[in-house]
Design a protein around this motif. Structure first.
Motif, PDB file in Angstrom:
ATOM      1  N   ILE A 222      67.059  53.342  60.209  1.00  0.00           N
ATOM      2  CA  ILE A 222      67.037  51.887  60.039  1.00  0.00           C
ATOM      3  C   ILE A 222      68.158  51.271  60.862  1.00  0.00           C
ATOM      4  CG2 ILE A 222      67.269  50.004  58.383  1.00  0.00           C
ATOM      5  CD1 ILE A 222      66.156  51.885  56.260  1.00  0.00           C
TER       6      ILE A 222
ATOM      7  N   LEU B  54      62.442  52.892  62.373  1.00  0.00           N
ATOM      8  CA  LEU B  54      61.605  51.885  61.742  1.00  0.00           C
ATOM      9  C   LEU B  54      61.439  50.708  62.697  1.00  0.00           C
ATOM     10  CD1 LEU B  54      60.098  50.946  59.215  1.00  0.00           C
ATOM     11  CD2 LEU B  54      62.248  49.976  58.397  1.00  0.00           C
TER      12      LEU B  54
ATOM     13  N   ARG C 105      66.678  55.128  49.468  1.00  0.00           N
ATOM     14  CA  ARG C 105      66.277  54.948  50.859  1.00  0.00           C
ATOM     15  C   ARG C 105      65.470  56.150  51.332  1.00  0.00           C
ATOM     16  NH1 ARG C 105      70.514  53.634  55.763  1.00  0.00           N
ATOM     17  NH2 ARG C 105      69.095  53.996  57.508  1.00  0.00           N
ATOM     18  N   ASP C 106      64.461  55.901  52.173  1.00  0.00           N
ATOM     19  CA  ASP C 106      63.663  56.970  52.752  1.00  0.00           C
ATOM     20  C   ASP C 106      64.524  57.709  53.778  1.00  0.00           C
ATOM     21  OD1 ASP C 106      61.895  58.612  54.072  1.00  0.00           O
ATOM     22  OD2 ASP C 106      60.322  57.104  54.268  1.00  0.00           O
TER      23      ASP C 106
ATOM     24  N   THR D 284      59.627  44.054  58.494  1.00  0.00           N
ATOM     25  CA  THR D 284      59.008  44.931  59.491  1.00  0.00           C
ATOM     26  C   THR D 284      57.487  44.853  59.544  1.00  0.00           C
ATOM     27  OG1 THR D 284      58.933  46.800  57.929  1.00  0.00           O
ATOM     28  CG2 THR D 284      60.916  46.565  59.285  1.00  0.00           C
TER      29      THR D 284
ATOM     30  N   ASP E  51      63.776  59.856  55.913  1.00  0.00           N
ATOM     31  CA  ASP E  51      63.094  60.148  57.165  1.00  0.00           C
ATOM     32  C   ASP E  51      63.021  58.944  58.098  1.00  0.00           C
ATOM     33  OD1 ASP E  51      62.651  62.720  56.246  1.00  0.00           O
ATOM     34  OD2 ASP E  51      60.699  62.219  55.373  1.00  0.00           O
ATOM     35  N   GLU E  52      63.551  57.795  57.649  1.00  0.00           N
ATOM     36  CA  GLU E  52      63.531  56.595  58.469  1.00  0.00           C
ATOM     37  C   GLU E  52      64.921  56.298  59.022  1.00  0.00           C
ATOM     38  OE1 GLU E  52      59.973  53.756  56.751  1.00  0.00           O
ATOM     39  OE2 GLU E  52      61.982  53.548  55.922  1.00  0.00           O
TER      40      GLU E  52
ATOM     41  N   THR F 130      62.390  62.562  61.750  1.00  0.00           N
ATOM     42  CA  THR F 130      62.867  61.200  61.470  1.00  0.00           C
ATOM     43  C   THR F 130      62.238  60.241  62.473  1.00  0.00           C
ATOM     44  OG1 THR F 130      64.801  61.561  62.873  1.00  0.00           O
ATOM     45  CG2 THR F 130      65.051  62.002  60.516  1.00  0.00           C
ATOM     46  N   ARG F 131      62.141  58.996  62.097  1.00  0.00           N
ATOM     47  CA  ARG F 131      61.509  58.005  62.960  1.00  0.00           C
ATOM     48  C   ARG F 131      62.247  56.683  62.833  1.00  0.00           C
ATOM     49  NH1 ARG F 131      58.884  58.924  58.389  1.00  0.00           N
ATOM     50  NH2 ARG F 131      58.142  57.198  57.097  1.00  0.00           N
TER      51      ARG F 131
END
Length: 359
Positions: free
Chosen positions: A11, A45, A5-6, A104, A8-9, A42-43
């Motif tokens: 979810i 999604l 898993r990323d 997404t 920085d995301e 981090t962002r």
């Protein structure tokens, strides 16, 4: 094996947890630590929607496993995020991942109604029911703003063209007046898919789809409006949802469904590793048991793509499941067949300036 898993995301309410490469990718990338201990941003999604402008909107098929030869899919990808969705591999054709990208990175076809009107007006067009919801759900959340479906229904009403719909999206109730008018002319059947009545299981397995109680409400309101509704107990997942077959049928019948169908879980191409990963994350105690039962119905494999068996499975496990379904369907008074749709009224709608008929 799926990629990690990323980190920085962020979810939230997604079925998949990562982005496995699609089968057409020649290259793949891997994250690697560069030795610097820096904090990355981090962002969350979010869902992205891109417009597509195809030349034609009707998709034709000759599959012996489905009862239609033409369909319309206003969207590619589906925000509902059902982890078992058989349509996930279709995203690979567009260079996207069947995992998180399928949920997404969506594509919408805003010109669908204009294209439909042009296609059915062609000389030599032969009318037959158009199927909606055959790949991805036309009433997924993005439809609330895009409003592609009411334009399509209006074209079909104007031309008296029959159609069928499969959905689990509650936005369909917004278009109830249009569907009720089509039903009054014997132009539409609707199927509502219910996988489980367990709200907790549904939330993890179908994170952005309506809750089971909402889907029963959809059946109730459409049936009250005079629409023929079929409950689709699909997919039936061994161990997890199989014990609910009779309860789902009973609840849907009480809500007003008149027909019922069932399809065992199938895991084509990239769906199999995604589903196994979901089991490991959400049902680790049952993961091995579920997959053993799936393989027992699929010739010892995760999936059997052969025509004739892919929608039914084979062997003792599949036969017993189907017998239970048929016995419950008969006991609850479901109809054996669905009344045919009316293709005899099809014709070009009156245009401004046309001479009116004297009879």
């Amino acid at each position: 094996m799926l990629p990690p898993r990323d980190p920085d995301e962020i979810i939230k309410a997604r079925g998949a947890d990562t982005r496995p490469a699609n089968r057409f990718d020649r290259l793949h990338s891997e994250r690697a630590h560069d030795g610097w201990d820096m904090v990355e941003d981090t962002r969350l999604l979010r869902t992205e929607v891109t417009d597509e402008h195809p030349r034609r909107i009707l998709t034709r098929n000759t599959s012996p496993d489905v009862p239609f030869d033409r369909s319309i899919n206003p969207y590619r990808g589906c925000e509902h995020g059902c982890i078992y969705c058989f349509a996930r591999p279709s995203h690979a054709y567009w260079g996207l991942s069947p995992g998180l990208d399928f949920e997404t990175k969506l594509t919408a076809k805003p010109d669908a109604a204009k294209l439909l009107a042009a296609e059915i007006a062609r000389p030599g067009y032969r009318v037959a029911p158009i199927a909606f919801g055959t790949n991805t759900d036309p009433y997924q959340p993005v439809e609330a703003k895009r409003r592609i479906m009411p334009e399509l229904w209006q074209v079909l009403l104007d031309w008296n063209h029959p159609a069928s719909l499969v959905t689990r999206g509650q936005i369909v109730l917004r278009d109830l007046p249009l569907l009720a008018e089509m039903a009054a002319r014997q132009l539409v059947h609707v199927g509502v898919s219910i996988t489980t009545l367990d709200a907790g299981l549904a939330r993890s397995m179908e994170p952005r789809a309506p809750a089971p109680a909402t889907r029963l409400k959809m059946i109730r309101e459409m049936a009250a409006a005079g629409i023929q509704v079929r409950v689709m107990v699909a997919p039936v997942i061994p161990v997890l949802t199989e014990p609910e077959i009779e309860r789902i049928l009973a609840a849907a019948r009480e809500a007003g469904a008149t027909n019922a169908s069932m399809i065992p879980l199938r895991l084509p191409r990239e769906v199999a590793p995604l589903f196994r990963d979901w089991l490991d994350r959400h049902r680790p105690d049952a993961a091995a048991h579920v997959m053993n039962r799936v393989r027992a119905m699929r010739g010892g494999r995760d999936n059997d793509p052969r025509f004739g068996s892919r929608m039914r499975g084979e062997g003792i496990e599949a036969d017993l499941m189907m017998k239970r379904f048929r016995l419950a369907r008969k006991r609850l008074g479901y109809a054996e067949t669905t009344p045919p749709l009316d293709s005899g009224r099809f014709g070009q709608p009156p245009r401004s300036g046309d001479q009116l008929s004297l009879f």
